[in-house]
Design an enzyme around this catalytic site. Structure first.
Site, PDB file in Angstrom:
ATOM      1  N   ASP A 178       0.868  -1.194   0.000  1.00  0.00           N
ATOM      2  CA  ASP A 178       0.000   0.000   0.000  1.00  0.00           C
ATOM      3  C   ASP A 178       0.898   1.236   0.000  1.00  0.00           C
ATOM      4  OD1 ASP A 178      -2.434   1.566   0.211  1.00  0.00           O
ATOM      5  OD2 ASP A 178      -1.955   1.889   2.310  1.00  0.00           O
ATOM      6  N   SER A 179       0.284   2.393  -0.271  1.00  0.00           N
ATOM      7  CA  SER A 179       1.033   3.650  -0.204  1.00  0.00           C
ATOM      8  C   SER A 179       1.482   3.935   1.228  1.00  0.00           C
ATOM      9  CB  SER A 179       0.142   4.804  -0.661  1.00  0.00           C
ATOM     10  OG  SER A 179      -0.954   4.932   0.225  1.00  0.00           O
ATOM     11  N   GLY A 193      -3.098   9.294  -3.671  1.00  0.00           N
ATOM     12  CA  GLY A 193      -4.368   9.705  -4.270  1.00  0.00           C
ATOM     13  C   GLY A 193      -4.354  11.037  -4.972  1.00  0.00           C
ATOM     14  N   CYS A 223      -4.402  -1.370  -2.095  1.00  0.00           N
ATOM     15  CA  CYS A 223      -4.561   0.069  -2.291  1.00  0.00           C
ATOM     16  C   CYS A 223      -5.517   0.261  -3.466  1.00  0.00           C
ATOM     17  CB  CYS A 223      -3.185   0.657  -2.606  1.00  0.00           C
ATOM     18  SG  CYS A 223      -3.194   2.409  -3.017  1.00  0.00           S
ATOM     19  N   ASN A 224      -6.649   0.888  -3.206  1.00  0.00           N
ATOM     20  CA  ASN A 224      -7.628   1.123  -4.282  1.00  0.00           C
ATOM     21  C   ASN A 224      -7.039   1.989  -5.383  1.00  0.00           C
ATOM     22  OD1 ASN A 224     -10.633   0.334  -3.155  1.00  0.00           O
ATOM     23  ND2 ASN A 224      -9.236   0.900  -1.514  1.00  0.00           N
ATOM     24  N   GLU A 237      -1.818   8.555   8.435  1.00  0.00           N
ATOM     25  CA  GLU A 237      -0.374   8.230   8.431  1.00  0.00           C
ATOM     26  C   GLU A 237       0.323   8.843   9.647  1.00  0.00           C
ATOM     27  OE1 GLU A 237       1.704   6.451   6.112  1.00  0.00           O
ATOM     28  OE2 GLU A 237      -0.222   5.658   5.461  1.00  0.00           O
ATOM     29  N   CYS A 243     -11.069   3.378   0.135  1.00  0.00           N
ATOM     30  CA  CYS A 243      -9.627   3.530   0.310  1.00  0.00           C
ATOM     31  C   CYS A 243      -9.287   2.674   1.518  1.00  0.00           C
ATOM     32  CB  CYS A 243      -9.301   5.008   0.566  1.00  0.00           C
ATOM     33  SG  CYS A 243      -7.625   5.308   1.185  1.00  0.00           S
ATOM     34  N   THR A 244      -8.207   1.904   1.435  1.00  0.00           N
ATOM     35  CA  THR A 244      -7.923   0.956   2.522  1.00  0.00           C
ATOM     36  C   THR A 244      -7.523   1.652   3.820  1.00  0.00           C
ATOM     37  OG1 THR A 244      -5.687   0.687   1.614  1.00  0.00           O
ATOM     38  CG2 THR A 244      -7.331  -0.985   1.029  1.00  0.00           C
ATOM     39  N   HIS A 245      -7.203   2.947   3.755  1.00  0.00           N
ATOM     40  CA  HIS A 245      -6.949   3.687   4.996  1.00  0.00           C
ATOM     41  C   HIS A 245      -8.254   3.931   5.785  1.00  0.00           C
ATOM     42  CE1 HIS A 245      -3.033   4.728   3.175  1.00  0.00           C
ATOM     43  NE2 HIS A 245      -2.662   5.244   4.345  1.00  0.00           N
TER      44      HIS A 245
HETATM   45  N1  DGL Z   1      -4.775   3.281   0.780  1.00  0.00           N
HETATM   46  C1  DGL Z   1      -4.917   3.825  -0.478  1.00  0.00           C
HETATM   47  C2  DGL Z   1      -6.159   3.464  -1.230  1.00  0.00           C
HETATM   48  O1  DGL Z   1      -6.753   2.459  -0.923  1.00  0.00           O
HETATM   49  C3  DGL Z   1      -4.133   4.993  -0.926  1.00  0.00           C
HETATM   50  C4  DGL Z   1      -4.401   6.284  -0.313  1.00  0.00           C
HETATM   51  C5  DGL Z   1      -3.397   7.325  -0.746  1.00  0.00           C
HETATM   52  O2  DGL Z   1      -2.199   7.074  -0.633  1.00  0.00           O
HETATM   53  O3  DGL Z   1      -3.847   8.377  -1.184  1.00  0.00           O
HETATM   54  O4  DGL Z   1      -6.570   4.165  -2.117  1.00  0.00           O
END
Ligand code: DGL
Length: 275
Positions: free
Chosen positions: A8-9, A41, A71-72, A150, A182-184
């Site tokens: 993931d990011s 993103g 990560c989406n 983060e 978004c996985t966050h």
């Molecule tokens: N966790 C990420 C996602 O699912 C990335 C979010 C990001 O880095 O902007 O999109």
């Protein structure tokens, strides 16, 4: 025992790793967080595609049997290219759960909170076009939320205030279902519940992704979940790799994940130069 790479990011993919370790504990994992470059993103499609490719190539070079692009944003912008390059490694992606949301919504009004890059992607819009027209989707970018998560501020007043702004259009449209695209964002569930109450349905796809991962590894090999002589089950290793700070990644994993990492062989590393 499979070696599963999860990328993931930043710390968002820990929501997927958590679900995977809960359901599939008898495997080894590498979690790769590109926190030095988060958020993805708000970056260009070309940048996301080339960075995601390089990181997946790195996971493949480390011997991963399967890679989860947790990560989406990276899935939306890069998964087709990654699959076409890494033909020997199964690649699993994550997409906003708009289809299950359309099926679960009673009033047909669904909010979708995701990154700008996900919402603007061809992949997301192609998926949206396959869904029934009677369902209305309120798309909202979650700009600014990933840096707060983060920074370990998922439950802070600043996050609550920003999220309140982002959720306004979804709330005023009367959505009864919200897609966490978004996985966050699963780490914001407490704050979202504070703002939207308990009745709204929250859709996150980690369970579906892990089911797909399970099917994939079952077709590769048999997991090692045999009881040991003392009756316990074999557990795997987890290596946390960060492009920014591996100590912070490890402590955030302990805070954010429900899996008890004390029961696993855990280590942390800094990501070196990519080949
Ligand atoms: N966790 C990420 C996602 O699912 C990335 C979010 C990001 O880095 O902007 O999109």
């Amino acid at each position: 025992m499979a070696l599963i790479g999860v990328f993931d990011s930043g710390v968002g993919g820990l929501s997927i790793l958590d679900e995977a370790m809960l359901r599939l504990p008898g495997h080894n994992y590498i979690y790769l967080a590109d926190s030095l470059h988060a958020p993805y993103g708000e970056k260009t499609s070309a940048w996301i595609a080339s960075r995601s490719m390089a990181l997946c190539q790195h996971l493949a070079a480390l011997g991963c049997d399967v890679i989860v692009v947790a990560c989406n944003t990276a899935t939306a912008q890069a998964i087709a290219d990654i699959r076409s390059q890494l033909t020997d490694t199964p690649i699993i992606g994550v997409e906003p759960g708009i289809k299950p949301a359309a099926m679960q919504s009673f009033n047909g009004i669904v909010g979708v909170l995701a990154t700008e890059a996900t919402l603007n992607s061809d992949k997301f819009n192609a998926l949206l076009a396959t869904l029934p027209e009677h369902c209305r989707f309120i798309k909202q970018s979650g700009a600014g939320l990933v840096p707060l998560i983060e920074a370990g501020q998922a439950d802070s007043a600043a996050t609550l205030a920003l999220l309140a702004e982002h959720l306004k259009p979804i709330q005023s449209a009367g959505a009864d279902t919200l897609v966490l695209g978004c996985t966050h964002y699963p780490f914001l569930k407490n704050v979202i519940r504070q703002l939207l109450g308990d009745t709204i349905t929250l859709v996150d796809t980690s369970e579906a992704v892990v089911k797909q991962l399970n099917r994939q590894i079952e077709s590769l090999l048999r997991p090692s979940k045999q009881p040991t002589q003392d009756g316990s089950t074999t557990i795997g290793t987890v290596v946390f790799i960060s492009s920014k700070d591996e100590t912070t990644l490890l402590s955030m994993a302990k805070d954010l994940m429900t899996t008890d990492l004390a029961g696993h062989v855990v280590s942390a590393q800094r990501l070196g130069e990519l080949a």
